[in-house]
Design a protein around this motif. Sequence first.
Motif, PDB file in Angstrom:
ATOM      1  N   SER A 117      -2.843   0.445  -4.031  1.00  0.00           N
ATOM      2  CA  SER A 117      -2.547  -0.790  -3.514  1.00  0.00           C
ATOM      3  C   SER A 117      -2.238  -1.658  -4.417  1.00  0.00           C
ATOM      4  O   SER A 117      -2.865  -1.859  -5.342  1.00  0.00           O
ATOM      5  CB  SER A 117      -3.647  -1.280  -2.510  1.00  0.00           C
ATOM      6  OG  SER A 117      -3.373  -2.146  -1.478  1.00  0.00           O
ATOM      7  N   GLU A 139       0.749  -1.350  -0.097  1.00  0.00           N
ATOM      8  CA  GLU A 139       0.017  -0.037   0.023  1.00  0.00           C
ATOM      9  C   GLU A 139       0.815   1.020  -0.117  1.00  0.00           C
ATOM     10  O   GLU A 139       1.947   1.229   0.828  1.00  0.00           O
ATOM     11  CB  GLU A 139      -0.825  -0.069   1.297  1.00  0.00           C
ATOM     12  CG  GLU A 139      -1.888   1.216   1.266  1.00  0.00           C
ATOM     13  CD  GLU A 139      -2.771   1.142   2.415  1.00  0.00           C
ATOM     14  OE1 GLU A 139      -3.151   2.402   3.071  1.00  0.00           O
ATOM     15  OE2 GLU A 139      -3.086   0.054   2.929  1.00  0.00           O
ATOM     16  N   LEU A 140       0.759   2.206  -1.039  1.00  0.00           N
ATOM     17  CA  LEU A 140       1.406   3.558  -1.175  1.00  0.00           C
ATOM     18  C   LEU A 140       1.006   4.571  -0.514  1.00  0.00           C
ATOM     19  O   LEU A 140      -0.473   4.601  -0.123  1.00  0.00           O
ATOM     20  CB  LEU A 140       1.729   3.714  -2.649  1.00  0.00           C
ATOM     21  CG  LEU A 140       2.458   2.648  -3.613  1.00  0.00           C
ATOM     22  CD1 LEU A 140       2.376   2.933  -4.884  1.00  0.00           C
ATOM     23  CD2 LEU A 140       3.595   2.163  -2.925  1.00  0.00           C
ATOM     24  N   LYS A 141       1.786   5.493  -0.221  1.00  0.00           N
ATOM     25  CA  LYS A 141       1.087   6.722   0.414  1.00  0.00           C
ATOM     26  C   LYS A 141       0.047   7.566  -0.243  1.00  0.00           C
ATOM     27  O   LYS A 141      -0.861   8.253   0.169  1.00  0.00           O
ATOM     28  CB  LYS A 141       2.127   7.460   0.820  1.00  0.00           C
ATOM     29  CG  LYS A 141       3.076   7.065   2.035  1.00  0.00           C
ATOM     30  CD  LYS A 141       4.146   8.183   2.113  1.00  0.00           C
ATOM     31  CE  LYS A 141       5.236   7.355   3.237  1.00  0.00           C
ATOM     32  NZ  LYS A 141       6.358   8.296   3.478  1.00  0.00           N
ATOM     33  N   ASN A 142      -0.111   7.187  -1.613  1.00  0.00           N
ATOM     34  CA  ASN A 142      -1.460   7.885  -2.421  1.00  0.00           C
ATOM     35  C   ASN A 142      -2.448   7.119  -2.360  1.00  0.00           C
ATOM     36  O   ASN A 142      -3.082   7.240  -3.478  1.00  0.00           O
ATOM     37  CB  ASN A 142      -0.631   8.150  -3.828  1.00  0.00           C
ATOM     38  CG  ASN A 142      -0.535   6.992  -4.682  1.00  0.00           C
ATOM     39  OD1 ASN A 142      -0.466   6.002  -4.227  1.00  0.00           O
ATOM     40  ND2 ASN A 142       0.129   7.101  -5.865  1.00  0.00           N
ATOM     41  N   ASP A 143      -2.670   6.033  -1.490  1.00  0.00           N
ATOM     42  CA  ASP A 143      -3.697   5.042  -1.382  1.00  0.00           C
ATOM     43  C   ASP A 143      -3.723   3.981  -2.541  1.00  0.00           C
ATOM     44  O   ASP A 143      -4.583   3.440  -2.779  1.00  0.00           O
ATOM     45  CB  ASP A 143      -5.023   5.815  -1.386  1.00  0.00           C
ATOM     46  CG  ASP A 143      -5.059   6.507  -0.196  1.00  0.00           C
ATOM     47  OD1 ASP A 143      -4.525   6.066   0.901  1.00  0.00           O
ATOM     48  OD2 ASP A 143      -5.606   7.511  -0.101  1.00  0.00           O
ATOM     49  N   SER A 201      10.502   4.970   0.221  1.00  0.00           N
ATOM     50  CA  SER A 201      10.083   6.141   0.935  1.00  0.00           C
ATOM     51  C   SER A 201       8.635   6.480   0.600  1.00  0.00           C
ATOM     52  O   SER A 201       7.890   7.151   1.164  1.00  0.00           O
ATOM     53  CB  SER A 201      10.613   7.309   0.465  1.00  0.00           C
ATOM     54  OG  SER A 201      10.677   7.826  -0.690  1.00  0.00           O
ATOM     55  N   VAL A 202       7.951   5.777  -0.518  1.00  0.00           N
ATOM     56  CA  VAL A 202       6.466   6.000  -0.864  1.00  0.00           C
ATOM     57  C   VAL A 202       5.469   4.878  -0.203  1.00  0.00           C
ATOM     58  O   VAL A 202       4.308   4.775  -0.483  1.00  0.00           O
ATOM     59  CB  VAL A 202       6.285   6.105  -2.107  1.00  0.00           C
ATOM     60  CG1 VAL A 202       7.132   7.298  -2.699  1.00  0.00           C
ATOM     61  CG2 VAL A 202       6.507   4.959  -3.104  1.00  0.00           C
ATOM     62  N   ILE A 203       6.380   4.016   0.398  1.00  0.00           N
ATOM     63  CA  ILE A 203       5.425   2.610   0.804  1.00  0.00           C
ATOM     64  C   ILE A 203       4.689   3.160   2.321  1.00  0.00           C
ATOM     65  O   ILE A 203       5.446   3.549   3.305  1.00  0.00           O
ATOM     66  CB  ILE A 203       6.397   1.525   1.227  1.00  0.00           C
ATOM     67  CG1 ILE A 203       6.757   1.232  -0.269  1.00  0.00           C
ATOM     68  CG2 ILE A 203       5.551   0.335   1.730  1.00  0.00           C
ATOM     69  CD1 ILE A 203       7.946  -0.087  -0.473  1.00  0.00           C
ATOM     70  N   ARG A 204       3.586   2.750   2.301  1.00  0.00           N
ATOM     71  CA  ARG A 204       2.769   2.856   3.703  1.00  0.00           C
ATOM     72  C   ARG A 204       2.753   1.772   4.458  1.00  0.00           C
ATOM     73  O   ARG A 204       3.070   1.606   5.670  1.00  0.00           O
ATOM     74  CB  ARG A 204       1.449   3.446   3.408  1.00  0.00           C
ATOM     75  CG  ARG A 204       0.689   3.942   4.879  1.00  0.00           C
ATOM     76  CD  ARG A 204      -0.705   4.059   4.462  1.00  0.00           C
ATOM     77  NE  ARG A 204      -0.587   5.423   3.979  1.00  0.00           N
ATOM     78  CZ  ARG A 204      -1.932   5.750   3.232  1.00  0.00           C
ATOM     79  NH1 ARG A 204      -2.728   5.013   2.930  1.00  0.00           N
ATOM     80  NH2 ARG A 204      -1.702   7.077   2.801  1.00  0.00           N
ATOM     81  N   TYR A 205       2.351   0.758   3.823  1.00  0.00           N
ATOM     82  CA  TYR A 205       2.237  -0.588   4.354  1.00  0.00           C
ATOM     83  C   TYR A 205       2.651  -1.622   3.538  1.00  0.00           C
ATOM     84  O   TYR A 205       2.419  -1.579   2.402  1.00  0.00           O
ATOM     85  CB  TYR A 205       0.835  -0.576   4.953  1.00  0.00           C
ATOM     86  CG  TYR A 205       0.367  -1.831   5.886  1.00  0.00           C
ATOM     87  CD1 TYR A 205       0.773  -1.690   7.054  1.00  0.00           C
ATOM     88  CD2 TYR A 205      -0.229  -2.843   5.173  1.00  0.00           C
ATOM     89  CE1 TYR A 205       0.270  -2.777   7.848  1.00  0.00           C
ATOM     90  CE2 TYR A 205      -0.522  -3.901   6.123  1.00  0.00           C
ATOM     91  CZ  TYR A 205      -0.187  -3.885   7.343  1.00  0.00           C
ATOM     92  OH  TYR A 205      -0.657  -4.807   8.289  1.00  0.00           O
TER      93      TYR A 205
END
Length: 94
Positions: free
Chosen positions: A24, A18-22, A65-69
Amino acid sequence: MLFYSFFKTLIGQPVVVELKNDLSIQGILVSVDQFLNLKLDDIRVSDEKRFPHMMSVKNCFIRGSVIRYVQLPAAAIDTELLQDATRRENLAEK
């Protein structure tokens, strides 16, 4: 380095990032580097209606750095190994 070593053991396994820009992305983990940049093959986007431009993409490189989860397959996780590695890293810091 603990996360880097852990992700190296997951190469060849399916993951969901899941990326920071939503966005997946589901795919097979091909490689990881020390910055936790990931390369995925055979990718699929979870919300194809929202990201139609991603339909034709088959592999991708994701900057760490753009990965949220990152969702990992439960069967691929060795919790005892992780706990032991965490203890060893904690002792090395002291």
